[in-house]
Design a protein around this motif. Structure first.
Motif, PDB file in Angstrom:
ATOM      1  N   VAL A  34       0.888  -1.156   0.000  1.00 30.59           N
ATOM      2  CA  VAL A  34       0.000   0.000   0.000  1.00 30.59           C
ATOM      3  C   VAL A  34       0.926   1.205   0.000  1.00 30.59           C
ATOM      4  N   TYR A  35       0.750   2.101  -0.963  1.00 30.34           N
ATOM      5  CA  TYR A  35       1.643   3.240  -1.092  1.00 30.34           C
ATOM      6  C   TYR A  35       1.344   4.300  -0.042  1.00 30.34           C
ATOM      7  N   GLY A  36       2.333   5.132   0.164  1.00 29.29           N
ATOM      8  CA  GLY A  36       2.201   6.272   1.066  1.00 29.29           C
ATOM      9  C   GLY A  36       2.971   7.430   0.476  1.00 29.29           C
ATOM     10  N   LYS A  72      -2.000  -5.597  -7.818  1.00 28.36           N
ATOM     11  CA  LYS A  72      -3.084  -5.593  -8.797  1.00 28.36           C
ATOM     12  C   LYS A  72      -3.883  -4.302  -8.686  1.00 28.36           C
ATOM     13  N   TYR A  73      -4.136  -3.863  -7.442  1.00 30.57           N
ATOM     14  CA  TYR A  73      -4.853  -2.624  -7.178  1.00 30.57           C
ATOM     15  C   TYR A  73      -3.960  -1.734  -6.336  1.00 30.57           C
ATOM     16  N   LYS A  74      -3.804  -0.493  -6.774  1.00 30.86           N
ATOM     17  CA  LYS A  74      -2.915   0.446  -6.088  1.00 30.86           C
ATOM     18  C   LYS A  74      -3.677   1.185  -4.990  1.00 30.86           C
ATOM     19  N   GLY A  75      -3.210   0.987  -3.756  1.00 35.37           N
ATOM     20  CA  GLY A  75      -3.832   1.645  -2.624  1.00 35.37           C
ATOM     21  C   GLY A  75      -2.926   2.704  -2.037  1.00 35.37           C
ATOM     22  N   LEU A  76      -3.519   3.632  -1.288  1.00 34.20           N
ATOM     23  CA  LEU A  76      -2.782   4.705  -0.629  1.00 34.20           C
ATOM     24  C   LEU A  76      -3.234   4.825   0.814  1.00 34.20           C
ATOM     25  N   ILE A 100      -7.006   4.277   2.062  1.00 33.69           N
ATOM     26  CA  ILE A 100      -7.367   4.023   3.458  1.00 33.69           C
ATOM     27  C   ILE A 100      -7.768   5.417   3.948  1.00 33.69           C
ATOM     28  N   PHE A 101      -9.041   5.594   4.198  1.00 29.20           N
ATOM     29  CA  PHE A 101      -9.596   6.929   4.414  1.00 29.20           C
ATOM     30  C   PHE A 101      -9.640   7.273   5.899  1.00 29.20           C
TER      31      PHE A 101
END
Length: 178
Positions: A34-36, A72-76, A100-101
């Motif tokens: 998960v990116y930051g 597969k899916y890019k998250g932040l 991630i809200f």
């Protein structure tokens, strides 16, 4: 798992070989990237373009240095779990699929919900001019209930909350003077 470039660099200095170990965990499917933000900079201090750059630098670090596989899916997971509506286009520009809200509280920030739904516990859609983003709520009360017992049961082990206090400079004058 989200790591800033700074944290990964510090970890690799303290624990040589940690990047190889983490890369193996990612390749084996135990961890999912998960990116930051590369520099753990709070979103209020960044422009939308800088948000894009921070995310891309973080992705490049993960994929080029420890060779973490592309998700597969890019998250932040934004730094400090903070977001700002005027920075969402920077997130879209970085090709992020989901966030991630942060925990929403009417007393803290004005927001509007269109339609019905549970934005505290269930995923929801954030509409932006270019495309929609999926949001997974980071429920602060729940995360606190997970963290609080750990701090009581293992007080000495977690008192620094992941940092070796005093080992790394924090403020600018500490970098200059040690």
């Amino acid at each position: 798992v989200e790591y800033s470039n700074e944290l990964l660099q510090q970890l690799s200095e303290v624990e040589p070989g940690i990047l190889d170990h983490l890369a193996a965990q990612y390749r084996g499917g135990r961890l999912y990237p998960v990116y930051g933000h590369a520099h753990h900079t709070h979103i209020s201090l960044l422009t939308a373009g800088e948000v894009t750059q921070e995310i891309l630098w973080n992705a490049q670090y993960l994929h080029n240095l420890p060779e973490v596989p592309h998700p597969k899916y890019k998250g932040l997971f934004p730094a400090e779990a903070s977001l700002s509506h005027d920075k969402l286009e920077g997130i879209v520009e970085a090709n992020i699929d989901y966030l991630i809200f942060p925990h929403l509280e009417p007393e803290k920030v004005p927001f509007e919900v269109t339609g019905s739904g549970d934005y505290v516990y269930r995923p929801f859609i954030i509409k932006t001019p270019r495309r929609n983003l999926l949001a997974f709520p980071r429920n602060f009360p729940i995360s606190q209930e997970i963290w609080r017992p750990i701090t009581r049961m293992k007080r000495d082990e977690v008192k620094s909350q992941g940092y070796k206090l005093g080992d790394y400079p924090v403020f600018f004058n500490e970098y200059l003077t040690g």
